[in-house]
Motif scaffolding. Structure first.
Motif, PDB file in Angstrom:
ATOM      1  N   LEU A 147       0.887  -1.285  -0.063  1.00 23.71           N
ATOM      2  CA  LEU A 147      -0.068   0.120   0.174  1.00 23.71           C
ATOM      3  C   LEU A 147       0.883   1.263   0.051  1.00 23.71           C
ATOM      4  O   LEU A 147       0.474   2.337  -0.606  1.00 23.71           O
ATOM      5  N   TYR A 148       2.021   1.181   0.681  1.00 22.40           N
ATOM      6  CA  TYR A 148       2.933   2.296   0.628  1.00 22.40           C
ATOM      7  C   TYR A 148       3.228   2.742  -0.791  1.00 22.40           C
ATOM      8  O   TYR A 148       3.665   3.799  -1.475  1.00 22.40           O
ATOM      9  N   GLY A 149       3.453   1.662  -1.545  1.00 18.66           N
ATOM     10  CA  GLY A 149       3.833   1.747  -3.004  1.00 18.66           C
ATOM     11  C   GLY A 149       3.055   2.508  -3.733  1.00 18.66           C
ATOM     12  O   GLY A 149       3.043   3.624  -4.485  1.00 18.66           O
ATOM     13  N   VAL A 150       1.313   2.086  -3.426  1.00 14.64           N
ATOM     14  CA  VAL A 150       0.546   3.065  -4.182  1.00 14.64           C
ATOM     15  C   VAL A 150       0.298   4.463  -3.427  1.00 14.64           C
ATOM     16  O   VAL A 150       0.365   5.279  -4.262  1.00 14.64           O
ATOM     17  N   ALA A 151       0.557   4.358  -2.355  1.00 22.20           N
ATOM     18  CA  ALA A 151       0.276   5.949  -1.810  1.00 22.20           C
ATOM     19  C   ALA A 151       1.563   6.662  -2.052  1.00 22.20           C
ATOM     20  O   ALA A 151       1.241   8.087  -2.580  1.00 22.20           O
ATOM     21  N   ASP A 152       2.748   6.256  -2.228  1.00 21.09           N
ATOM     22  CA  ASP A 152       3.969   7.107  -2.777  1.00 21.09           C
ATOM     23  C   ASP A 152       3.732   7.530  -4.273  1.00 21.09           C
ATOM     24  O   ASP A 152       4.088   8.633  -4.614  1.00 21.09           O
ATOM     25  N   PHE A 153       3.113   6.422  -4.913  1.00 22.32           N
ATOM     26  CA  PHE A 153       2.813   6.698  -6.334  1.00 22.32           C
ATOM     27  C   PHE A 153       1.766   7.764  -6.343  1.00 22.32           C
ATOM     28  O   PHE A 153       1.849   8.765  -7.536  1.00 22.32           O
ATOM     29  N   MET A 154       0.944   7.996  -5.543  1.00 19.30           N
ATOM     30  CA  MET A 154      -0.166   8.905  -5.547  1.00 19.30           C
ATOM     31  C   MET A 154       0.323  10.450  -5.338  1.00 19.30           C
ATOM     32  O   MET A 154      -0.226  11.515  -5.453  1.00 19.30           O
ATOM     33  N   ARG A 155       1.509  10.393  -4.710  1.00 18.52           N
ATOM     34  CA  ARG A 155       2.385  11.889  -4.384  1.00 18.52           C
ATOM     35  C   ARG A 155       2.467  12.846  -5.395  1.00 18.52           C
ATOM     36  O   ARG A 155       2.739  12.318  -6.696  1.00 18.52           O
ATOM     37  N   ASN A 156       1.904  14.209  -5.299  1.00 19.71           N
ATOM     38  CA  ASN A 156       2.188  14.980  -6.488  1.00 19.71           C
ATOM     39  C   ASN A 156       2.670  16.193  -6.519  1.00 19.71           C
ATOM     40  O   ASN A 156       2.821  17.253  -6.823  1.00 19.71           O
ATOM     41  N   GLN A 157       3.405  16.153  -4.827  1.00 16.53           N
ATOM     42  CA  GLN A 157       4.339  17.274  -4.768  1.00 16.53           C
ATOM     43  C   GLN A 157       5.656  16.771  -4.212  1.00 16.53           C
ATOM     44  O   GLN A 157       5.436  15.932  -3.144  1.00 16.53           O
TER      45      GLN A 157
END
Ligand code: HEM
Length: 139
Positions: free
Chosen positions: A129-139
Motif C-alpha cells: 500500500l505504501y507503494g500505491v500511496a507514494d505513487f499518488m504523491r504529486n508534490q
C-alpha cells in the motif's frame, strides 16, 4: 498462516485470500476500510488528511472498499462500476505530499493493528500500500 503469506509473495495466494477469500474477504475489506476512515475522522494526527476529504465520507468509504476488494485480488467491484481507476489522476486535485501520504499510511496501519492483523500480513500489506500511496504523491 506464514506459509500462506510466503505463497502470496510468489503469487500463489492473494491478499484477498489471506483476508478471508470467498467466505470473508469482502466483509474483512469492508471492515478495514470502515476502521481506516473512522480513524481518519477522529485522530488529530490525521486532521490535515481528513480536511482534504468531503465533509461526508460515505462515498469515499464505498469507493475505497470497492477499489481495495479488486486490488487485493477479489472481485473488481470498482472497475465494474467506474472503469479504469486512474487513481493518480483522480488524486491530482488534492495536494498529496509526503505528510499526506504518511498520514494515510498511519491510519491504515492503525486500522490493521486495531483489527488484530498478524504482523507478517500487516507488514506485507503495508509495504504494498505504501507503494500505491507514494505513487499518488504529486508534490
Ligand atoms: C497518499 C495519500 C492519499 C491522499 C491524501 C488521498 C486523498 C483522497 C481524497 C481527498 C479523495 C477524495 C475523497 C472524497 O470524495 O472526499 C480520495 C479518493 C480516493 N482515494 Fe485516495 N488518497 C491517498 C491515498 C490513496 C491510496 C493509497 C489509495 C488506494 C490504495 C486511494 C484510493 C482512493 C480511491 C479509490 C478514491 C475514490 C476515487 C474516485 O473514484 O473518485 N487513495 N483520496
Amino acid at each position: 498462516m506464514l506459509d500462506k503469506i510466503e505463497e502470496a509473495g510468489s503469487n500463489k495466494a492473494t491478499f484477498f485470500e489471506l483476508l478471508g477469500g470467498e467466505a470473508n474477504g469482502v466483509e474483512n475489506i469492508r471492515l478495514l476500510v470502515e476502521t481506516f476512515y473512522d480513524i481518519m475522522d477522529s485522530d488529530p494526527k490525521a486532521k490535515p488528511l481528513r480536511d482534504l476529504h468531503q465533509a461526508d465520507l460515505t462515498s469515499a468509504r464505498e469507493k475505497l472498499f470497492m477499489f481495495l476488494t479488486g486490488w487485493t485480488g477479489g472481485p473488481q467491484l470498482y472497475i465494474e462500476r467506474y472503469g479504469h481507476p486512474m487513481l493518480r489522476a483522480r488524486h491530482l486535485p488534492f495536494v498529496v505530499d509526503e505528510s499526506a501520504r504518511d498520514q494515510w499510511m498511519y491510519c491504515m496501519i492503525k486500522a490493521m493493528h486495531q483489527l488484530g492483523y498478524e504482523e507478517d500480513l500487516m507488514k506485507k500489506l503495508a509495504t504494498q500500500l505504501y507503494g500505491v500511496a507514494d505513487f499518488m504523491r504529486n508534490q
